[in-house]
Design an enzyme around this catalytic site. Structure first.
Site, PDB file in Angstrom:
ATOM      1  N   SER A  68      13.948  79.114   0.986  1.00 54.25           N
ATOM      2  CA  SER A  68      14.669  79.631   2.142  1.00 54.25           C
ATOM      3  C   SER A  68      15.595  80.804   1.819  1.00 54.25           C
ATOM      4  O   SER A  68      15.141  81.860   1.397  1.00 54.25           O
ATOM      5  CB  SER A  68      15.431  78.470   2.782  1.00 54.25           C
ATOM      6  OG  SER A  68      15.977  78.832   4.014  1.00 54.25           O
ATOM      7  N   GLU A 378      23.277  75.370  14.065  1.00 62.60           N
ATOM      8  CA  GLU A 378      24.355  75.402  13.076  1.00 62.60           C
ATOM      9  C   GLU A 378      24.917  76.813  13.092  1.00 62.60           C
ATOM     10  O   GLU A 378      24.214  77.771  13.441  1.00 62.60           O
ATOM     11  CB  GLU A 378      23.805  75.069  11.686  1.00 62.60           C
ATOM     12  CG  GLU A 378      23.406  73.613  11.544  1.00 62.60           C
ATOM     13  CD  GLU A 378      22.991  73.271  10.115  1.00 62.60           C
ATOM     14  OE1 GLU A 378      23.772  72.614   9.424  1.00 62.60           O
ATOM     15  OE2 GLU A 378      21.887  73.661   9.703  1.00 62.60           O
ATOM     16  N   GLY A 506      27.117  68.161  -0.549  1.00 63.39           N
ATOM     17  CA  GLY A 506      26.021  67.216  -0.757  1.00 63.39           C
ATOM     18  C   GLY A 506      25.268  67.489  -2.047  1.00 63.39           C
ATOM     19  O   GLY A 506      24.433  66.691  -2.473  1.00 63.39           O
ATOM     20  N   ARG A 512      34.487  71.103   0.160  1.00 62.66           N
ATOM     21  CA  ARG A 512      34.577  72.274   1.040  1.00 62.66           C
ATOM     22  C   ARG A 512      35.710  72.084   2.043  1.00 62.66           C
ATOM     23  O   ARG A 512      35.826  71.026   2.659  1.00 62.66           O
ATOM     24  CB  ARG A 512      33.257  72.501   1.771  1.00 62.66           C
ATOM     25  CG  ARG A 512      32.090  72.686   0.807  1.00 62.66           C
ATOM     26  CD  ARG A 512      30.824  73.123   1.522  1.00 62.66           C
ATOM     27  NE  ARG A 512      29.648  72.956   0.685  1.00 62.66           N
ATOM     28  CZ  ARG A 512      29.302  73.752  -0.328  1.00 62.66           C
ATOM     29  NH1 ARG A 512      30.068  74.785  -0.624  1.00 62.66           N
ATOM     30  NH2 ARG A 512      28.219  73.517  -1.043  1.00 62.66           N
TER      31      ARG A 512
END
Length: 550
Positions: A68, A378, A506, A512
């Site tokens: 990606s 998102e 994750g 974060r």
């Protein structure tokens, strides 16, 4: 019952040994790491895809080889379930387990246990369709994957080099072929035909659409965008940039959706191309994310991210259901994560139900399925719109009572075809955005002014153990370490429009921190003060204490 083809698996598995001291993890994005490390994983994923197909009575399973938006040396692989959705969560553990079997014998033992525990009928057929993006490591990894298919005697169809959303589309189209739920012709051409035909119907009669600049991230989106441009013709002129798919090191480098979102500026390669007021957008390396932007009259950069896309699209769909006379029968809802800008949440909650879920596409997709029409995006630009089977049925049987209702109904039906409902799809979402802009007669300026983004800041804190951090309320509140959330609440209260949350990564040992406030300097200050609290709480690595802590 047929047994596992142990000899065939052993012979091929020995050609793809797992190196010691490497642990693989199947996460939201599947397996993802440096391309050269993935050979044994690919072989085992090939076997797993065949077993998943057998478990589901020979339905076709998809396998996509991509990383990606990651840099070019990375690569990855993910499985796609029969409806074009992500792999069922319970199978992520099976994938991880197989990938980490240390030897061929251990792999056989793990496979036999899997077949037994899940009662997989090995006499069922195994069918897979697979594709890859343009990464240089792709061909070798595909060869390893094919050995996995071969070991299981799977019927495998190579879809070649294409985008992740096309592979998802193909899986659904193959599995619904010849049924009343047929999703479209099961080819790349079928995908392009479906999107472009619906788009042309939706903008028919609207003023000519000005040219759109597309940053293709030097990835596979460049190939598809060029084909799409031919299908669209002069309905919307596309100006393709960053199309160097054969240039080593160019993929996602200082371009693409992730670059624009994180650096919040124009890709350098577009600075001499983009004129003030002109719309532009960036895809990522496998074309499943989309970020829009424009330059104002003073040459100032303005980003229109996933939150802005969600606001534009959701409000348009709500208006269409009202115009069609269906607003009492069809509920439109929107799904966001805690990272969604507070400005967008306020704008949307005044218009439709808004639900917040934990970060990760699978959570958003699942929650969106609970609405008649579920919109999810998102902030990073990954998202889509889902129409429930009941809603599709309603749209096909509804009898409008006025010409205006009839027009709105046709628009809704055409939207179901321009939208790739299997997964976030940059090219499909781009056409969706262009439809709304054409209907609203908006430029980027009007779109941007729907609501004002609250200034925000994202900070990473390196910690020894991210597992100390546990969250609730869709990751918006900490339950562990104890007492830390109360300190955060106290801090946030001091800032006008203040909001902040802390969540463990994750994938790496970092935490974060996201913060918002009414003024940019205050958002920055709040983020670093929260990061300081986190750091002091768990004694972060002193060598990695960010210099901007206040």
């Amino acid at each position: 019952m047929t047994s596992l083809p142990v000899d065939a698996i052993k012979a091929l598995a020995d050609q793809h040994p797992k190196p010691p001291n490497v642990v693989f993890q199947y996460g939201t994005a599947g397996f993802r790491t440096l391309g050269h490390a993935l050979d044994p994983v690919m072989f085992r994923v090939g076997i797993l895809a065949a077993l998943r197909s057998k478990r589901l009575d020979g339905k076709t399973i998809g396998v996509m080889v991509t990383a990606s938006h990651n840099p070019e040396p990375d690569n990855g692989v993910k499985l796609v379930d029969p409806r074009g959705e992500m792999l069922e969560a319970a199978w992520e553990a099976h994938a991880t387990n197989l990938a980490n079997a240390p030897t061929t014998d251990a792999l056989i033992v793990a496979l036999e246990a899997l077949v037994q525990n899940l009662r997989i009928d090995l006499s069922k057929p195994a069918r897979v369709v697979y594709a890859r993006d343009t990464r240089p490591s792709g061909p070798a990894l595909i060869a390893s994957l094919e050995d996995g298919f071969k070991a299981m005697g799977a019927e495998a169809r190579n879809a070649g080099v294409t985008t992740t959303p096309v592979l998802h589309y193909l899986v659904k189209a193959i599995n619904t072929k010849g049924t009343k739920d047929s999703y479209g012709d099961d080819s790349e051409e079928g995908y392009l035909q479906k999107l472009s035909t619906a788009f042309k119907k939706l903008v028919a009669g609207k003023p000519a659409i000005p040219p759109l600049v597309i940053d293709c991230a030097n990835g596979v989106g460049a190939i598809l965008a060029e084909k799409l441009a031919k299908h669209l013709g002069d309905t919307i002129p596309l100006i393709l940039q960053n199309t160097a798919i054969d240039t080593l090191g160019a993929l996602n480098n200082a371009c693409g959706a992730d670059y624009v979102k994180t650096s919040q500026k124009l890709p350098p390669s577009l600075s001499s191309v983009l004129k003030p007021g002109q719309r532009a957008c960036s895809l990522d390396g496998d074309a499943d994310r989309l970020i829009y932007y424009y330059l104002d009259d003073r040459g100032q950069f303005h980003m229109l991210d996933g939150d802005k896309i969600a606001a534009l699209v959701a409000a348009f769909i709500v208006d269409l259901t009202k115009s069609a006379g269906l607003d009492d029968q069809i509920q439109v809802g929107i799904v966001q994560t805690a990272y969604a800008n507070g400005g967008s949440t306020k704008y949307l909650s005044e218009r439709l139900p808004v639900k917040c879920v934990p970060t990760g596409v699978k959570h958003l997709h699942h929650a969106a399925e609970h609405y008649d029409i579920g919109v999810y995006f998102e902030a990073n630009g990954h998202g889509t719109v889902l129409f429930s089977p009941d809603t599709l049925e309603k749209l096909s049987t509804y009898q409008p009572s006025t010409p205006a209702q009839s027009t709105a109904l046709n628009h809704l039906i055409n939207l179901t075809n321009v939208i790739n409902q299997t997964v976030g799809d940059a090219l499909s979402d781009m056409l969706l955005v262009e439809v709304v802009l054409a209907h609203r007669s908006y430029t980027g300026v009007e779109w941007d002014s729907l609501y004002v983004d609250l200034p925000n800041r994202l900070v990473k804190v390196v910690v020894a153990d991210r597992n100390l951090f546990k969250t609730e309320d869709a990751e918006r509140r900490l339950v562990s370490p104890p007492g830390l959330q109360a300190k955060l609440d106290e801090l946030v209260r001091r800032y006008e429009g203040g909001r902040a949350f802390v969540r463990p990564s994750g994938t790496e040992d970092v935490v974060r921190v996201y913060a918002e406030a009414a003024v940019r300097a205050q958002a920055d200050e709040l983020a670093f003060r929260v990061a300081g609290l986190v750091y002091d709480e768990v004694g972060g690595d002193p060598a990695k204490r960010p210099s901007e802590f206040l």
